[in-house]
Structures are given as C-alpha cells and as structure tokens.
Design a protein around this motif. Structure first.
Motif, PDB file in Angstrom:
ATOM      1  N   ALA A   1       3.754   5.183  -7.924  1.00 21.40           N
ATOM      2  CA  ALA A   1       2.418   4.988  -7.356  1.00 21.40           C
ATOM      3  C   ALA A   1       2.183   5.957  -6.210  1.00 21.40           C
ATOM      4  O   ALA A   1       1.102   6.557  -6.093  1.00 21.40           O
ATOM      5  CB  ALA A   1       2.254   3.550  -6.878  1.00 21.40           C
ATOM      6  N   PHE A   2       3.186   6.116  -5.361  1.00 22.18           N
ATOM      7  CA  PHE A   2       3.055   7.058  -4.240  1.00 22.18           C
ATOM      8  C   PHE A   2       2.881   8.481  -4.753  1.00 22.18           C
ATOM      9  O   PHE A   2       1.987   9.211  -4.293  1.00 22.18           O
ATOM     10  CB  PHE A   2       4.281   6.969  -3.330  1.00 22.18           C
ATOM     11  CG  PHE A   2       4.292   8.033  -2.266  1.00 22.18           C
ATOM     12  CD1 PHE A   2       3.498   7.904  -1.139  1.00 22.18           C
ATOM     13  CD2 PHE A   2       5.060   9.176  -2.405  1.00 22.18           C
ATOM     14  CE1 PHE A   2       3.482   8.893  -0.168  1.00 22.18           C
ATOM     15  CE2 PHE A   2       5.056  10.170  -1.444  1.00 22.18           C
ATOM     16  CZ  PHE A   2       4.266  10.030  -0.319  1.00 22.18           C
ATOM     17  N   LEU A   3       3.713   8.897  -5.695  1.00 19.03           N
ATOM     18  CA  LEU A   3       3.625  10.259  -6.215  1.00 19.03           C
ATOM     19  C   LEU A   3       2.277  10.489  -6.890  1.00 19.03           C
ATOM     20  O   LEU A   3       1.671  11.555  -6.750  1.00 19.03           O
ATOM     21  CB  LEU A   3       4.766  10.513  -7.201  1.00 19.03           C
ATOM     22  CG  LEU A   3       6.185  10.425  -6.614  1.00 19.03           C
ATOM     23  CD1 LEU A   3       7.226  10.633  -7.707  1.00 19.03           C
ATOM     24  CD2 LEU A   3       6.382  11.413  -5.489  1.00 19.03           C
ATOM     25  N   GLY A   4       1.783   9.480  -7.613  1.00 21.25           N
ATOM     26  CA  GLY A   4       0.474   9.610  -8.243  1.00 21.25           C
ATOM     27  C   GLY A   4      -0.652   9.718  -7.241  1.00 21.25           C
ATOM     28  O   GLY A   4      -1.571  10.527  -7.396  1.00 21.25           O
TER      29      GLY A   4
ATOM     30  N   GLY B   1     -10.340   5.083  -5.377  1.00 21.26           N
ATOM     31  CA  GLY B   1     -10.257   4.030  -4.385  1.00 21.26           C
ATOM     32  C   GLY B   1      -8.834   3.894  -3.890  1.00 21.26           C
ATOM     33  O   GLY B   1      -8.046   4.839  -3.898  1.00 21.26           O
ATOM     34  N   LYS B   2      -8.486   2.704  -3.484  1.00 24.18           N
ATOM     35  CA  LYS B   2      -7.174   2.437  -2.889  1.00 24.18           C
ATOM     36  C   LYS B   2      -6.086   2.343  -3.956  1.00 24.18           C
ATOM     37  O   LYS B   2      -6.267   1.669  -4.964  1.00 24.18           O
ATOM     38  CB  LYS B   2      -7.249   1.119  -2.105  1.00 24.18           C
ATOM     39  CG  LYS B   2      -5.978   0.741  -1.372  1.00 24.18           C
ATOM     40  CD  LYS B   2      -5.761   1.612  -0.177  1.00 24.18           C
ATOM     41  CE  LYS B   2      -4.549   1.142   0.629  1.00 24.18           C
ATOM     42  NZ  LYS B   2      -4.285   2.013   1.772  1.00 24.18           N
ATOM     43  N   MET B   3      -4.969   3.010  -3.730  1.00 22.33           N
ATOM     44  CA  MET B   3      -3.799   2.863  -4.595  1.00 22.33           C
ATOM     45  C   MET B   3      -2.962   1.709  -4.062  1.00 22.33           C
ATOM     46  O   MET B   3      -2.530   1.714  -2.907  1.00 22.33           O
ATOM     47  CB  MET B   3      -2.980   4.146  -4.626  1.00 22.33           C
ATOM     48  CG  MET B   3      -1.695   4.044  -5.441  1.00 22.33           C
ATOM     49  SD  MET B   3      -1.980   3.909  -7.227  1.00 22.33           S
ATOM     50  CE  MET B   3      -1.959   5.656  -7.693  1.00 22.33           C
ATOM     51  N   LEU B   4      -2.743   0.704  -4.905  1.00 18.19           N
ATOM     52  CA  LEU B   4      -2.001  -0.481  -4.525  1.00 18.19           C
ATOM     53  C   LEU B   4      -0.879  -0.749  -5.517  1.00 18.19           C
ATOM     54  O   LEU B   4      -0.984  -0.405  -6.702  1.00 18.19           O
ATOM     55  CB  LEU B   4      -2.920  -1.707  -4.481  1.00 18.19           C
ATOM     56  CG  LEU B   4      -4.008  -1.719  -3.402  1.00 18.19           C
ATOM     57  CD1 LEU B   4      -4.936  -2.902  -3.630  1.00 18.19           C
ATOM     58  CD2 LEU B   4      -3.388  -1.796  -2.019  1.00 18.19           C
ATOM     59  N   VAL B   5       0.165  -1.400  -5.044  1.00 12.51           N
ATOM     60  CA  VAL B   5       1.238  -1.892  -5.905  1.00 12.51           C
ATOM     61  C   VAL B   5       1.218  -3.409  -5.837  1.00 12.51           C
ATOM     62  O   VAL B   5       1.324  -3.999  -4.750  1.00 12.51           O
ATOM     63  CB  VAL B   5       2.602  -1.348  -5.453  1.00 12.51           C
ATOM     64  CG1 VAL B   5       3.699  -1.858  -6.403  1.00 12.51           C
ATOM     65  CG2 VAL B   5       2.597   0.173  -5.412  1.00 12.51           C
TER      66      VAL B   5
ATOM     67  N   SER C   1       0.837  -1.194   0.000  1.00 10.17           N
ATOM     68  CA  SER C   1       0.000   0.000   0.000  1.00 10.17           C
ATOM     69  C   SER C   1       0.873   1.245   0.000  1.00 10.17           C
ATOM     70  O   SER C   1       1.950   1.263   0.595  1.00 10.17           O
ATOM     71  CB  SER C   1      -0.887  -0.018   1.255  1.00 10.17           C
ATOM     72  OG  SER C   1      -1.607   1.176   1.403  1.00 10.17           O
ATOM     73  N   VAL C   2       0.411   2.277  -0.673  1.00  6.01           N
ATOM     74  CA  VAL C   2       0.996   3.618  -0.522  1.00  6.01           C
ATOM     75  C   VAL C   2      -0.101   4.522   0.020  1.00  6.01           C
ATOM     76  O   VAL C   2      -1.248   4.463  -0.416  1.00  6.01           O
ATOM     77  CB  VAL C   2       1.567   4.156  -1.853  1.00  6.01           C
ATOM     78  CG1 VAL C   2       2.753   3.321  -2.296  1.00  6.01           C
ATOM     79  CG2 VAL C   2       0.522   4.203  -2.959  1.00  6.01           C
TER      80      VAL C   2
ATOM     81  N   TYR D   1      -0.102   9.366   4.698  1.00  6.39           N
ATOM     82  CA  TYR D   1       0.675   9.616   5.920  1.00  6.39           C
ATOM     83  C   TYR D   1       2.178   9.406   5.688  1.00  6.39           C
ATOM     84  O   TYR D   1       3.017   9.940   6.427  1.00  6.39           O
ATOM     85  CB  TYR D   1       0.202   8.709   7.060  1.00  6.39           C
ATOM     86  CG  TYR D   1       0.737   7.296   6.980  1.00  6.39           C
ATOM     87  CD1 TYR D   1       1.961   6.966   7.558  1.00  6.39           C
ATOM     88  CD2 TYR D   1       0.047   6.304   6.300  1.00  6.39           C
ATOM     89  CE1 TYR D   1       2.462   5.676   7.469  1.00  6.39           C
ATOM     90  CE2 TYR D   1       0.540   5.020   6.198  1.00  6.39           C
ATOM     91  CZ  TYR D   1       1.747   4.710   6.778  1.00  6.39           C
ATOM     92  OH  TYR D   1       2.251   3.439   6.667  1.00  6.39           O
ATOM     93  N   MET D   2       2.520   8.619   4.659  1.00 11.60           N
ATOM     94  CA  MET D   2       3.931   8.341   4.392  1.00 11.60           C
ATOM     95  C   MET D   2       4.699   9.612   4.034  1.00 11.60           C
ATOM     96  O   MET D   2       5.920   9.673   4.241  1.00 11.60           O
ATOM     97  CB  MET D   2       4.063   7.309   3.279  1.00 11.60           C
ATOM     98  CG  MET D   2       3.534   5.935   3.637  1.00 11.60           C
ATOM     99  SD  MET D   2       3.540   4.817   2.231  1.00 11.60           S
ATOM    100  CE  MET D   2       3.042   3.278   3.025  1.00 11.60           C
ATOM    101  N   ARG D   3       4.001  10.620   3.506  1.00 15.29           N
ATOM    102  CA  ARG D   3       4.690  11.858   3.151  1.00 15.29           C
ATOM    103  C   ARG D   3       5.311  12.498   4.401  1.00 15.29           C
ATOM    104  O   ARG D   3       6.448  12.998   4.351  1.00 15.29           O
ATOM    105  CB  ARG D   3       3.718  12.832   2.473  1.00 15.29           C
ATOM    106  CG  ARG D   3       4.301  14.215   2.179  1.00 15.29           C
ATOM    107  CD  ARG D   3       5.492  14.133   1.231  1.00 15.29           C
ATOM    108  NE  ARG D   3       6.158  15.422   1.061  1.00 15.29           N
ATOM    109  CZ  ARG D   3       7.132  15.872   1.846  1.00 15.29           C
ATOM    110  NH1 ARG D   3       7.542  15.149   2.889  1.00 15.29           N
ATOM    111  NH2 ARG D   3       7.700  17.045   1.615  1.00 15.29           N
ATOM    112  N   GLY D   4       4.589  12.476   5.518  1.00 10.04           N
ATOM    113  CA  GLY D   4       5.124  13.051   6.738  1.00 10.04           C
ATOM    114  C   GLY D   4       6.354  12.323   7.235  1.00 10.04           C
ATOM    115  O   GLY D   4       7.266  12.942   7.814  1.00 10.04           O
TER     116      GLY D   4
END
Length: 341
Positions: free
Chosen positions: A319-322, A330-334, A48-49, A52-55
């Motif tokens: 994926a994270f940047l997008g 919905g949910k962004m998944l890799v 998952s991306v 909150y990961m940006r912080g």
C-alpha cells in the motif's frame, strides 16, 4: 488481558536507496505485552500510509526521527480499546493514535484520542477528520490564505490532501480551482468528484503550458505537495502578492542525487510572492474548529471523500509503495484484520 495476544507488525529491515522495494520491509509476529498503568491496548482496525514516511526511512536528520531498523514502524492508526489501565479511556472506545503498522498496539493514554462516532466513520479520522484534512485547512487558512475571488492551484490534487483542498478552496471563496494529477482517469475525477474547475495532467505535455492555459490571468494561491516542476510552474504563473504553501515535495523523495529545484525564484521576488513551509503538527490547535466544520460538510454531502483500501497488515508495504507511485485516489488506507490469539 487474560491471555497472550499475538500481533503482526511491519518492520523496516533495510534503508531504501532510491525508490523503496518490498525487500526493505518484513512482517514479524510478536507477543503483545500487558499494559502498564496509564496505558491501553488497541486492536487496530485501520492504518494510514503517507508520503512523509519515505523521509523517515532515511538515516538522516529531519523534523521527525528516522524509523529504527528491525523495529515496528509508526504512523496514524485507529482502533478499538480491548484492555485499559486508564480510567479516562474505557474498553470498547475507538481511539486514534500514532502506533500503526501493527495489529495490536500498547498506547500511552496521553497519546490516544477517543473519537466521536457521531461525527464520522472510524476511517474518516485518518482522512478528512484527521491530519490529512487538517493539512489542507491549515495550508489554505494559515499558510497561504485563500481570499475571496482567488485562483487556486493544488498539486497531487487527487490524493489525500489535494482531494480535500480543492473543495475547501471553493468554500473559502476561490473563484477558480485548478488541480494537477496523473492520467485521464484522475483528471476526470478532479472535475467530476472533487469540485475542480480545471485539471492538468502532469504526464502529458509541459506542465507550465497546461497551467498557463488553465489560468490565463495567473494564480493567487498554490498548495505544493510535489515540488520540482510543479513549484516552478506555479511560480511562473503567480500573480503579484501570491501565496505558496510548501507542504511536501514528493517528486524528490526517492532521489539519490540532489533534486533540481525551481530556477525562476527571482520571479517570486519580483512579484512579492510568499513561500512558506508547513508542518501539520504545528497546527493541531486548529483541530477542533476543523473537525466541527468538516464533520458538518461530510454529513450534508458537501465534502466528498474517497479512499483506496488495501486489506491486511501483510499488504501494508505494498500500500505504501503504491501510494508513492500515485496508485491511490483520495486517502490510501490499510484495513487490518486484527491480531491473533
């Protein structure tokens, strides 16, 4: 393990200033160590991306430590156990854990949760059956409880949490559910796919005007994942004794200067509105009841979910940047290809 496994993993190699860029990340190939007693080796199949990961990319104090530079990042993932030195988790089990951003993970058994395939697909445990769904449930039952007949407003409504929250608000008794999203395709999806009664497009005319038109008599509950102008508009539209769940503030995550906040907070005081922050990790006690409810709704089709899927660990930074730009519905998944021998 009888032979050495090779795994690709994503490292943060520099800290972003403003919006992250691809150069902040690197894909590194490593050898997978043998598991110690009480550990398992997981071949990750999905990761998952999340905003909150940006912080965690900033070297600043927060509720969760920052990512270390030149080391594998972390996040929710799910995969298959390929080696085990813990009797409670057999080889072949599917487990969720927090060592994503890599193809293989050596996980302490205490940090791995065996999932039940009868309740949902593996990727559902990163979405509706994971912390995404739990966030919506805790926000609308504990933080800003929806009561029968309430008018509910949800920001980032076409995203991972918002797409669940709109449908959940209806199940909890809301009389009208309004969502915000960016662009006509997403606002149409809110109405046609995620059960919203009205949609506002924050890329168009003033958000406050659109919200006032969608809720002429005001709103009772707001689930805030955006902050900024969304929070200001919600406060301005709140009825007396309204409730606001402060889940995120993605509009300010890339800011290099202090992000402007609402200038109408006195309206919240005058209307006796409750604004309450939320960390989903404080509500893990709700997981069993949420999974029971959500799995039944997924099975009978009354909870509709969507994913935006990117293929391969090397595309995880993209994926994270997008996701941060709102490229997902919905949910962004890799989806991971698995490690290499």
């Amino acid at each position: 393990m009888t032979e050495t496994l090779r795994s690709r993993e994503v490292h943060l190699v520099s800290r972003p200033v403003g919006a992250p860029v691809p150069e902040n990340f690197a894909v590194v190939t490593t050898s997978v160590p043998e598991p110690a007693e009480g550990q398992v080796v997981v071949r990750n199949t999905w990761m998952s991306v999340d905003p909150y990961m940006r912080g965690r990319m900033n070297d600043a104090p927060s509720y969760i430590p920052p990512f270390a530079l030149d080391a594998a990042m972390e996040g929710s993932a799910i995969g298959e156990v390929v080696a085990s030195r813990d009797a409670s988790i057999p080889v072949g089990a599917t487990v969720s854990h927090f060592l994503g951003w890599r193809e293989y993970a050596v996980v302490d058994a205490a940090g791995a949760t065996v999932t039940d395939p009868a309740l949902g697909r593996p990727q559902d445990y990163l979405g509706a059956l994971g912390t995404t769904g739990l966030t919506a449930y805790a926000a609308l039952t504990r933080i800003a409880p929806v009561e029968e007949g309430d008018v509910v407003f949800v920001s980032a409504a076409a995203g991972a949490v918002g797409s669940v929250a709109g449908q959940l608000a209806r199940k909890l008794g809301a009389s009208r559910v309004i969502g915000s999203a960016g662009g006509p395709a997403k606002t149409k999806k809110l109405l046609d796919g995620f059960g919203y009664d009205a949609a506002v497009d924050y890329r168009q005319r003033a958000l406050a005007e659109q919200l006032a038109q969608a809720a002429p008599d005001g709103i009772d509950v707001y689930l805030d994942s955006v902050g900024g102008d969304h929070l200001q508009a919600a406060i301005g539209t709140m009825r007396a004794d309204g409730r606001i769940a402060l889940v995120g503030a993605i509009s300010g995550y890339d800011a290099t200067e202090p992000a402007p906040g609402p200038d109408n907070l006195f309206q919240a005081a005058a209307r006796e509105v409750t604004l309450r922050g939320m960390l989903v990790s404080s509500y893990f006690d709700l997981f069993p009841e949420w999974i029971e409810k959500a799995a039944a709704w997924l099975a009978d089709g009354s909870l509709h979910t969507e994913e935006t899927v990117v293929e391969g660990i090397d595309q995880a930074p993209a994926a994270f940047l997008g996701m941060m730009r709102g490229a997902n519905t919905g949910k962004m998944l890799v989806r991971l290809e698995g490690g290499r021998r």
